[in-house]
Design an enzyme around this catalytic site. Structure first.
Site, PDB file in Angstrom:
ATOM      1  N   HIS A 149       0.815  -1.219   0.000  1.00 51.72           N
ATOM      2  CA  HIS A 149       0.000   0.000   0.000  1.00 51.72           C
ATOM      3  C   HIS A 149       0.849   1.270   0.000  1.00 51.72           C
ATOM      4  CE1 HIS A 149       0.490  -0.026   4.512  1.00 51.72           C
ATOM      5  NE2 HIS A 149       0.475   1.280   4.313  1.00 51.72           N
TER       6      HIS A 149
ATOM      7  N   ASP B 277      -0.905  -7.529   1.420  1.00 54.57           N
ATOM      8  CA  ASP B 277      -0.203  -6.241   1.496  1.00 54.57           C
ATOM      9  C   ASP B 277       1.299  -6.468   1.649  1.00 54.57           C
ATOM     10  OD1 ASP B 277       0.323  -3.567   1.651  1.00 54.57           O
ATOM     11  OD2 ASP B 277      -0.443  -3.302   3.685  1.00 54.57           O
TER      12      ASP B 277
ATOM     13  N   SER C 277       4.423   1.996   8.237  1.00 59.22           N
ATOM     14  CA  SER C 277       3.988   1.025   7.233  1.00 59.22           C
ATOM     15  C   SER C 277       5.164   0.461   6.450  1.00 59.22           C
ATOM     16  CB  SER C 277       3.010   1.680   6.258  1.00 59.22           C
ATOM     17  OG  SER C 277       1.801   2.001   6.899  1.00 59.22           O
TER      18      SER C 277
END
Length: 855
Positions: free
Chosen positions: A656, A711, A805
């Protein structure tokens, strides 16, 4: 030369060494010599009848002979043991009152040094001569250094003491510590010698004292830092089986600040570790040791130490041949503090131990008198508190301590509060002559005693927390006082046996949330069944049947360890195609595969530094603590995501991070820059940091940017990195690798330190735990897939956040090796209660990773 006592014991008619005497004269019996005569028998038959009596006599003679032999042996052993000599070395210092310190005394080769050293040795010899258990056995004394005050002489004395007198000699020397030499002893020299201090020393500390090849003397010049290091640093290892020392001096009325900038010596172990010791004196006496160090420390570790006077001694004693570069350090002088503590008059303020966060100096006393407005009370909150000493029992504040209201505090403590019953409070800090720590950071506040926590709940420690945190099942007060005397709501809470309340869905989740474990009692499965990790019960026949009947793989874990079995999704496949049914056999130090493939490619997951800093009011990591952590910067945006290094050319991140958004092409590899070996975002040009561009981005083809399923992304660097102490790859787990519920795992990154906050400059770390998958699905319904793993604390407080992330979940295994359990993916808010972080489950993608890049 033998002593008189020893010579007497050597004669045939003298003292045998213990008061026994021997003479060859026969004893007289009424003036006649006693004798024994045997006469021949006239009748042989009578002789035969007398046989038994003869045997009795022979047995008696034999017994007497054996007894005498035993006695002789014991006496020989006794006298031999008494003659065994033991080398004892005492190290210490003394004061010379009627001498002024000369600069020439700093040079041990000067005439002035030699003359004064001779006087000191003569005085010591005379002092020992008056002590019966020391004087006869004194071999030599050596003066090693002088310093101001008027003149302090540092020395060591060697004795050759009979083994049976060692304890008595040590006691006699102990009784002479810190004594004033009698007038007669003073008169034997031309100076006044006082305050003689001596302690038993390790002979290794004194070894090679005549060899100056590894002995260095340094004197501070003004306030300029002076650098020094172990021989050969950093290109070659320090010498083995050696003793090195550095004598550090400053001007009179100054103190010294010493900082180790780089520290890498042999790992601390039981094999006689190489040891660096810093002394607050020029004599290596253990009671004046400030710190002892071994192993490796990251550059960010706090290794700054202060002296109490203008000298320090550093020794390096090596006993191994392991190759380590050693250390690099700097020191400088600064004015000695004229006072410590003082009066603090205000409604609030802060104060700290001297030189915090550096180590406070030894032998210091500070007192703060705090006063707030008349109509208020005062409380002191310690935000950081480190007053630890080795070998001091917890709660025994006999050495370094803080005293408030007559109560002493010491050791390492979490945040705590001390308060007064009026508007004044006194805080006293004391450190003794040895072993210092980083001290404390504190603040004082005024408060109204009638309402000390307006609109809040007050913990027994004095800390104030929000009222809604009372009786919610989580200990927000460090003393658990917010969870005491609670009445649990049976609708959504479980009452532990110790009366604590816990969320009802935590019951029987295979994790002991109650301190007494009562939430997991009564959860056992019926007889002849197997309890899964998620609490599900199965027939025993379904355990180890090569099928994941539990849904979490727990029924197939630890089955027929190390034996070749038919291959399934829950077995480990070796390179030769055979499978073993052992939980996590990869890189565990044991070859379980017949081809040894489970122990290949294991140069990963290791950290170069053996020591990590203690966390103080935050989660700052040490430099090099997470050498696989990567910072990804997007052009014009700065740090946006994290990644993990898995080989010299490849990294893993979250898919992402590379989704185009608001007109910016995040999917283009050319807009990204990777920083490896980075610790501080403000120091991207620091030594050891390597900057690389991206050559390729491979997102998983099934990635869903709405659900965040699949992901994961692979990133290829534009050129390989060079491994170093701060850049290393993390281990990738095999497809069958399991991370069980409750396992401690670390999340790292430069993301926001709180929701809606700003990104961190220093790499952050947080320890979190794997959460039961069923519990996670209950908390986040219809959002969790088999490619996801929930990790965190349901109580909140620690989690990944924006900017983290793509970073790794690092899972420590038994041998200290780190495996990547997951990739930071998504979550509802940051560190919220009952909202765990969701991460990409990495073992699921192991085969895909290998198919894409061959790693």
């Amino acid at each position: 030369m033998k002593s008189e006592r020893a010579r007497r014991g050597a004669g045939g008619s003298g003292d045998l060494g213990a008061g026994f005497k021997y003479t060859s004269r026969p004893e007289n019996m009424n003036g006649c010599e006693e004798g024994v005569e045997f006469l021949p028998a006239n009748n042989s038959s009578k002789v035969e009848k007398g046989g038994p009596r003869r045997w009795v006599v022979l047995m008696a003679v034999l017994a007497a002979f054996l007894a005498l032999s035993l006695l002789a042996g014991l006496l020989a052993w006794h006298f031999q043991d008494r003659n065994v000599r033991v080398q004892k070395i005492f190290n210490g210092y003394l004061s010379v009152r009627n001498e002024n310190f000369l600069d020439a005394y700093e040079n041990s080769n000067s005439t002035e040094f030699a003359n004064l050293a001779k006087k000191v040795k003569e005085a010591l010899k005379f002092l020992y001569s008056g002590i019966p258990v020391l004087g006869p056995y004194h071999k030599t004394s050596t003066v090693t250094a002088f310093s101001e005050g008027s003149v302090i002489a540092y020395y060591w004395s060697e004795f050759d003491i009979p083994k049976h007198l060692v304890k008595e000699a040590e006691q006699a020397m102990a009784e002479k510590r810190m004594v004033t030499v009698p007038p007669r002893a003073r008169s034997m020299s031309s100076f006044v010698m006082t305050s003689v201090v001596a302690f038993p020393s390790d002979p290794r500390i004194i070894q090679n004292t005549q060899d100056n090849s590894c002995s260095f003397a340094l004197h501070a010049q003004g306030s300029e830092p002076i650098r020094f290091s172990t021989p050969g640093f950093p290109d070659s290892p320090y010498p083995s089986h050696a003793r090195c020392q550095w004598t550090l001096r400053g001007d009179a009325d100054s103190v010294l600040s010493l900082t180790f900038r780089s520290f890498d010596v042999a790992t601390c172990d039981e094999r006689g570790s190489d040891l660096v010791t810093v002394y607050d004196t020029l004599s290596p006496v253990e009671p004046r040791a400030v710190v002892q160090l071994c192993g490796t420390y990251p550059p960010s570790y706090n290794l700054t130490f202060l002296s109490s006077q203008n000298v320090l001694l550093i020794t390096l004693v090596t006993s191994t041949e392991r190759r380590h570069p050693g250390f690099e350090a700097v020191f400088f002088q600064l004015p000695r503090m004229s006072s410590c503590g003082g009066y603090l008059r205000a409604a609030q303020g802060t104060f700290n131990s001297p030189y915090y966060p550096g180590h406070y100096p030894p032998n210091i006393n500070c007192t703060w008198h705090i006063e707030v407005p008349d109509n208020k009370n005062v409380k002191v909150r310690f935000k950081a508190f480190f007053l630890q000493e080795p070998n001091v029992p917890v709660g025994s504040c006999t050495k370094d301590y803080v005293e408030i209201n007559g109560e002493k505090y010491c050791g390492e403590r979490p945040q705590f509060v001390a308060s007064s019953r009026n508007n004044k409070i006194t805080v006293h800090f004391h450190s003794d002559q040895s072993y210092t720590d980083t001290g404390f950071l504190a603040e004082f506040l005024s408060f109204d005693a009638r309402d000390p926590c307006p609109g809040s709940f007050m913990c027994n420690t004095g800390r104030c927390i929000r009222k809604e945190l009372r009786c919610d099942g989580w200990a927000d007060c460090t003393d658990y006082s917010d969870e005491l005397d609670c009445k649990c709501n049976a609708t959504y809470q479980f009452t532990c046996r110790d009366k604590f309340c816990k969320p009802l869905f935590w019951v029987c989740d295979s994790v002991k949330d109650c301190e007494d474990g009562s939430d997991e009692e009564g959860c056992s499965c019926p007889p002849n069944t197997f309890k899964c990790g998620n609490g599900k019960c199965l027939p025993q026949s379904q355990q180890c049947d090569r099928k994941d009947d539990c849904g979490d793989g727990s029924d197939e874990a630890k089955c027929q360890d190390g034996k070749a079995v038919p291959c399934t999704e829950h077995t480990h496949r070796c390179l030769n195609g055979l499978c073993v049914d052992k939980s996590n056999p990869q890189c565990d130090g044991n070859e379980d595969c017949t081809d040894g493939s489970d122990e290949k490619d294991c140069d990963c997951g290791r950290r170069s530094f053996t020591r990590q800093s203690r966390v103080v009011g935050g989660e700052n990591s040490d430099q090099g603590e997470w050498p696989w952590q990567v910072s990804l910067h997007a052009q014009g945006h700065g740090h946006l995501c994290g990644a993990s290094l898995i080989s010299p050319s490849w990294m893993i991140s979250a898919a992402h991070c590379f989704v185009d958004d608001r007109g910016f092409r995040y999917s283009e590899h050319s807009v990204w820059t990777a920083f490896l070996g980075l610790h501080d975002q403000s120091k991207r040009n620091a030594p050891g940091v390597q900057e690389r561009g991206l050559q390729r981005i491979i997102k998983h083809p099934f990635f869903n940017d709405f659900t965040f399923d699949y992901d994961i992304a692979l990133l290829q660097l534009d050129r390989p990195v060079e491994y170093s102490a701060t850049i290393r790859p993390i281990c990738l787990p095999a497809a069958d690798y399991t991370f069980p519920t409750g396992k401690a795992i670390w999340v790292t990154g430069w993301g926001h330190t709180q929701e809606a906050g700003q990104g961190a400059m220093i790499l952050q770390k947080g320890e979190i735990r794997v959460i039961n998958q069923t519990t996670c699905e209950h908390l986040l319904p219809q959002q969790i897939t088999p490619r996801m793993i929930c990790v965190g604390y349901l109580s909140g407080g620690v989690d990944a956040c924006q900017g983290d992330s793509g970073g790794p979940l690092s899972s420590p295994e038994e041998d200290g090796r780190m495996f990547q359990a997951g990739v930071v993916s998504w979550g509802e808010g940051c560190a919220q209660r009952n909202k765990p972080g969701v991460y990409t489950r990495l073992p699921v993608f192991r085969d895909w990773i290998k198919a894409q890049i061959g790693v």
